[in-house]
Motif scaffolding. Structure first.
Motif, PDB file in Angstrom:
ATOM      1  N   UNK A 123       0.849  -1.196   0.000  1.00  0.00           N
ATOM      2  CA  UNK A 123       0.000   0.000   0.000  1.00  0.00           C
ATOM      3  C   UNK A 123       0.890   1.253   0.000  1.00  0.00           C
ATOM      4  N   UNK A 124       0.623   2.166  -0.930  1.00  0.00           N
ATOM      5  CA  UNK A 124       1.428   3.382  -0.968  1.00  0.00           C
ATOM      6  C   UNK A 124       0.705   4.477  -0.168  1.00  0.00           C
ATOM      7  N   UNK A 125       1.410   5.053   0.781  1.00  0.00           N
ATOM      8  CA  UNK A 125       0.794   6.060   1.655  1.00  0.00           C
ATOM      9  C   UNK A 125       1.175   7.462   1.186  1.00  0.00           C
ATOM     10  N   UNK A 126       0.317   8.451   1.418  1.00  0.00           N
ATOM     11  CA  UNK A 126       0.658   9.818   0.990  1.00  0.00           C
ATOM     12  C   UNK A 126       1.838  10.363   1.793  1.00  0.00           C
ATOM     13  N   UNK A 158       3.885  -3.909   8.362  1.00  0.00           N
ATOM     14  CA  UNK A 158       3.144  -2.831   9.024  1.00  0.00           C
ATOM     15  C   UNK A 158       3.021  -1.659   8.028  1.00  0.00           C
ATOM     16  N   UNK A 159       1.810  -1.108   7.863  1.00  0.00           N
ATOM     17  CA  UNK A 159       1.667  -0.016   6.893  1.00  0.00           C
ATOM     18  C   UNK A 159       2.260   1.298   7.417  1.00  0.00           C
ATOM     19  N   UNK A 160       3.562   1.458   7.226  1.00  0.00           N
ATOM     20  CA  UNK A 160       4.260   2.656   7.697  1.00  0.00           C
ATOM     21  C   UNK A 160       4.631   3.516   6.495  1.00  0.00           C
ATOM     22  N   UNK A 161       4.638   4.832   6.704  1.00  0.00           N
ATOM     23  CA  UNK A 161       5.032   5.718   5.611  1.00  0.00           C
ATOM     24  C   UNK A 161       6.494   5.445   5.250  1.00  0.00           C
ATOM     25  N   UNK A 162       6.800   5.503   3.963  1.00  0.00           N
ATOM     26  CA  UNK A 162       8.184   5.276   3.529  1.00  0.00           C
ATOM     27  C   UNK A 162       9.041   6.465   3.992  1.00  0.00           C
ATOM     28  N   UNK A 200      -7.338  13.546  20.374  1.00  0.00           N
ATOM     29  CA  UNK A 200      -7.144  12.299  19.621  1.00  0.00           C
ATOM     30  C   UNK A 200      -5.770  12.222  18.971  1.00  0.00           C
ATOM     31  N   UNK A 201      -4.744  12.690  19.721  1.00  0.00           N
ATOM     32  CA  UNK A 201      -3.382  12.788  19.162  1.00  0.00           C
ATOM     33  C   UNK A 201      -2.410  11.919  19.973  1.00  0.00           C
ATOM     34  N   UNK A 208       0.260   5.518  14.545  1.00  0.00           N
ATOM     35  CA  UNK A 208      -0.597   5.592  15.743  1.00  0.00           C
ATOM     36  C   UNK A 208      -1.757   6.534  15.501  1.00  0.00           C
ATOM     37  N   UNK A 209      -1.462   7.670  14.896  1.00  0.00           N
ATOM     38  CA  UNK A 209      -2.488   8.680  14.624  1.00  0.00           C
ATOM     39  C   UNK A 209      -3.517   8.096  13.646  1.00  0.00           C
ATOM     40  N   UNK A 210      -3.047   7.432  12.599  1.00  0.00           N
ATOM     41  CA  UNK A 210      -3.944   6.842  11.599  1.00  0.00           C
ATOM     42  C   UNK A 210      -4.802   5.749  12.222  1.00  0.00           C
ATOM     43  N   UNK A 211      -4.273   5.060  13.228  1.00  0.00           N
ATOM     44  CA  UNK A 211      -5.027   3.991  13.898  1.00  0.00           C
ATOM     45  C   UNK A 211      -5.988   4.537  14.963  1.00  0.00           C
ATOM     46  N   UNK A 212      -6.012   5.856  15.107  1.00  0.00           N
ATOM     47  CA  UNK A 212      -6.952   6.469  16.056  1.00  0.00           C
ATOM     48  C   UNK A 212      -6.495   6.376  17.505  1.00  0.00           C
ATOM     49  N   UNK A 213      -5.183   6.154  17.715  1.00  0.00           N
ATOM     50  CA  UNK A 213      -4.690   6.078  19.102  1.00  0.00           C
ATOM     51  C   UNK A 213      -4.384   7.489  19.605  1.00  0.00           C
TER      52      UNK A 213
END
Ligand SMILES: NC(=O)c1ccc[n+]([C@@H]2O[C@H](COP(=O)([O-])OP(=O)(O)OC[C@H]3O[C@@H](n4cnc5c(N)ncnc54)[C@H](O)[C@@H]3O)[C@@H](O)[C@H]2O)c1
Length: 403
Positions: free
Chosen positions: A1-4, A48-52, A226-227, A360-365
């Motif tokens: 998956x390519x992330x922005x 794990x879907x992490x930004x490159x 939510x941060x 973490x932010x993307x997962x809503x943590x």
């Protein structure tokens, strides 16, 4: 998956670590460097879907005059990377430099600052009230987000260590903290920056021993907004070895009698830490980790020394002497020396933390990222200081977050 792409707003962007982060991201993008040193480049993080890391857009704030190019050249004069690397990445460094804006001096640093070294806009804003520092920082982050054309901005504190100041008990409550902020009470600038970042909805990482988001009020704000946030004080060298070795003595039931550690360093961080008020914050974090692993016994002698030796530059040497007691009461010793480039050790961990904070932010943590404890000397949200257990928790988190 390519992330922005993800924005990284660095406080202290023109420091040694900041320059290594800049060289690292552009070097990863051009293929000059591989990902050695990045924790998140190894298993079990691959799924794990992490930004490159090459997809990070850097910018931030600093209080000094000069350019990121000057800082990168200083890094190359230390022998960390060759001057050819700086030349090759020059365009990218200049682009990042264009996104660095003047920051705000911490109050105890105003008197110490040499006007010829400080950015004129920083000098002009010496006496702005704390609430104004917050609002101007918030606006700077917003502007950066628009210029970098990113949805998410992670704010990372890489600024010089502040003079140590206790966090008043009343700052455990958000309402009391906000009352003090509105009343213009003295608040460390690292905490004002953290407040602005979290208020703006940005994940926040404090890689320094400064107060940052440590007061309970900031954690409460992070939960309300939510941060996620993480800190404090990156664990890159001597403390990393200490928290990996100390559990061995504990688990073999060998009684540590004394652990004396001595650090010599010569970079700008070392110069900052040569001031007793600035050194105090660092010493507390370095000593605390050991006592948490071995138990805070009154007969356990521990001490950490930090001395500034200008000729060493970024090459920090630590010498640790451990005196311990075994079966039959026999006394023995272990000694180690560690020589590392402080900034080259820190930079990949900063990239790891940016990737994990964005995830973490993307997962809503929200709130303190206790799973990131392995990266810090004084991790927030957990009392665990054993490096192996911290690492295990991080890997469990990675497995749970795998696609
Ligand atoms: N290198 C490591 O291994 C390591 C490990 C743990 C923690 N740290 C911490 O990371 C931080 C950065 O280390 P470094 O070696 O890059 O230090 P450095 O002195 O080279 O860089 C710090 C930068 O912060 C800037 N700065 C100072 N006050 C500021 C403010 N109020 N706002 C914005 N910018 C400000 C300075 O102008 C400088 O460019 C330090 O606090 C250090 O203690 C480093």
């Amino acid at each position: 998956m390519s992330l922005p792409p993800v924005g990284v707003f660095i406080l202290g962007a023109r420091g040694s670590v900041g320059a290594c982060v800049a060289l690292g991201t552009s070097g990863l993008r051009s293929g000059r460097f591989d990902a050695t040193g990045l924790v998140t480049a190894r298993e079990p993080f691959a799924r794990v879907p992490l930004v490159d890391p090459s997809n990070l857009v850097l910018g931030g704030m600093d209080v000094r005059r000069g350019t990121l190019r000057d800082s990168a050249l200083a890094i190359s004069r230390q022998g960390i990377v060759g001057p050819d690397v700086v030349e090759a990445e020059m365009e990218s460094l200049e682009e990042i430099d264009g996104r660095i804006v003047p920051g705000f001096l911490d109050a105890p640093d105003v008197e110490l600052a040499q006007p010829e070294e400080v950015h004129p806009e920083t000098l002009a804003s010496r006496s702005v009230p704390p609430s104004e520092v917050v609002s101007r920082t918030g606006k700077a982050i917003e502007l950066f987000q628009a210029r970098a054309a990113v949805k998410t901005v992670v704010v990372v504190n890489l600024a010089s260590t502040e003079a140590a100041r206790p966090s008043p008990a009343r700052w455990s409550e958000l309402s009391s903290f906000e009352h003090d902020l509105a009343a213009g009470a003295p608040i460390p600038v690292s905490t004002l920056y953290a407040y602005a970042a979290i208020q703006a909805g940005c994940p926040y990482v404090n890689f320094t021993p400064s107060l940052g988001a440590s007061p309970g009020a900031l954690d409460a704000l992070a939960r309300a907004r939510g941060v996620p946030h993480a800190g404090c004080d990156g664990k890159t060298g001597e403390t990393l070895v200490k928290t990996a070795l100390a559990p061995m003595f504990r688990d073999r039931n060998l009684q540590v009698l004394a652990w004396e550690g001595y650090n010599l360093l010569g970079n700008a961080d070392g110069k900052t830490l040569s001031d007793p008020a600035h050194k105090a914050a660092k010493l507390l974090n370095k000593d605390e980790a050991l006592r948490r692993v071995l138990g805070d016994r009154p007969d356990l002698h521990t001490r950490v020394g930090i001395e500034y030796v200008p000729s060493l530059g970024d090459w920090k040497t630590a010498w640790d002497f451990i005196h311990f007691r075994g079966f039959l009461g026999t006394r023995m010793t272990l000694q180690f020396t560690w020589t590392g480039s402080d900034s080259a050790l820190a930079a990949p961990l900063v990239l790891d933390l940016v990737r994990l904070a964005e995830l973490s932010c993307r997962r809503g943590e929200s709130g303190a990222m206790a799973h990131a404890a392995a990266f810090f000397k004084s991790p927030l949200g957990t009392s665990e200081r054993d490096f192996h257990r911290q690492n295990q928790r991080l890997e469990e988190y990675a497995r749970a977050a795998s696609e």
